[in-house]
Motif scaffolding. Structure first.
Motif, PDB file in Angstrom:
ATOM      1  N   ASN A 164      59.974  35.272  21.656  1.00 57.98           N
ATOM      2  CA  ASN A 164      60.347  36.118  22.786  1.00 57.98           C
ATOM      3  C   ASN A 164      59.439  37.328  22.951  1.00 57.98           C
ATOM      4  OD1 ASN A 164      62.685  34.591  23.622  1.00 57.98           O
ATOM      5  ND2 ASN A 164      63.579  35.251  21.684  1.00 57.98           N
ATOM      6  N   VAL A 165      58.187  37.181  22.546  1.00 58.13           N
ATOM      7  CA  VAL A 165      57.208  38.258  22.672  1.00 58.13           C
ATOM      8  C   VAL A 165      56.349  38.006  23.908  1.00 58.13           C
ATOM      9  CG1 VAL A 165      55.211  39.344  21.582  1.00 58.13           C
ATOM     10  CG2 VAL A 165      57.202  38.714  20.207  1.00 58.13           C
ATOM     11  N   ASN A 166      56.238  39.029  24.752  1.00 54.63           N
ATOM     12  CA  ASN A 166      55.464  38.916  25.990  1.00 54.63           C
ATOM     13  C   ASN A 166      54.013  39.340  25.828  1.00 54.63           C
ATOM     14  OD1 ASN A 166      57.935  38.324  27.281  1.00 54.63           O
ATOM     15  ND2 ASN A 166      58.333  40.506  27.476  1.00 54.63           N
TER      16      ASN A 166
ATOM     17  N   ARG B 245      62.918  38.489  13.890  1.00 51.26           N
ATOM     18  CA  ARG B 245      62.745  37.961  15.248  1.00 51.26           C
ATOM     19  C   ARG B 245      62.434  39.132  16.168  1.00 51.26           C
ATOM     20  NH1 ARG B 245      67.371  35.744  12.924  1.00 51.26           N
ATOM     21  NH2 ARG B 245      66.993  33.622  12.212  1.00 51.26           N
TER      22      ARG B 245
ATOM     23  N   LEU C 149      61.175  40.797  19.987  1.00 51.05           N
ATOM     24  CA  LEU C 149      61.417  40.626  21.413  1.00 51.05           C
ATOM     25  C   LEU C 149      60.656  41.695  22.183  1.00 51.05           C
ATOM     26  CD1 LEU C 149      63.207  39.500  23.801  1.00 51.05           C
ATOM     27  CD2 LEU C 149      64.834  41.281  23.178  1.00 51.05           C
ATOM     28  N   GLY C 150      59.974  41.282  23.255  1.00 49.49           N
ATOM     29  CA  GLY C 150      59.326  42.246  24.135  1.00 49.49           C
ATOM     30  C   GLY C 150      57.845  42.390  23.880  1.00 49.49           C
TER      31      GLY C 150
END
Length: 113
Positions: A50-52, A15, A17-18
């Motif tokens: 949750n990846v921007n 998972r 993130l960012g």
């Protein structure tokens, strides 16, 4: 960038993130690839909820992981692709190498095919 790695029921869950950019590709590969190799992981799920931001270096890194998993006759499933990055991923060649799933729960069904 944050990485959460979990191994349950024969599936390696990654998972993220960012922002997934060239600046942190080496951290990602140094952490993930040895685990894939040590487990001889055949089922890998990469969660992008949750990846921007994502760039081509990470697309290539996912393909690299897929090539490793293919050596073990396994599959990589990309799941939970959020709207911020969906168009970028859709226009890449990632799904020539990896499978796609709406979420992690449905990804387990892809592994049984």
């Amino acid at each position: 960038m944050g990485i959460d790695i979990d191994y349950k029921r024969g599936i390696l869950f990654i998972r993220l993130l960012g922002n997934l950019t060239l600046n942190n590709i080496f951290k990602f590969e140094e952490e993930v690839i040895p685990i894939v190799l040590e487990l001889t992981a055949r089922n890998v799920s990469i969660n992008l909820a949750n990846v921007n931001l994502i760039d081509n270096s990470f697309i290539n890194s996912f393909i690299k992981i897929s090539n490793i998993v293919n050596r073990f006759n396994g599959k990589v499933v990309i799941c939970d692709i959020n709207n911020d990055i969906n168009d970028y991923i859709k226009n890449s060649d990632l799904f020539d190498y990896c499978f796609r799933s709406r979420n992690e729960k449905l990804a387990s069904g892809v592994f049984s095919i």
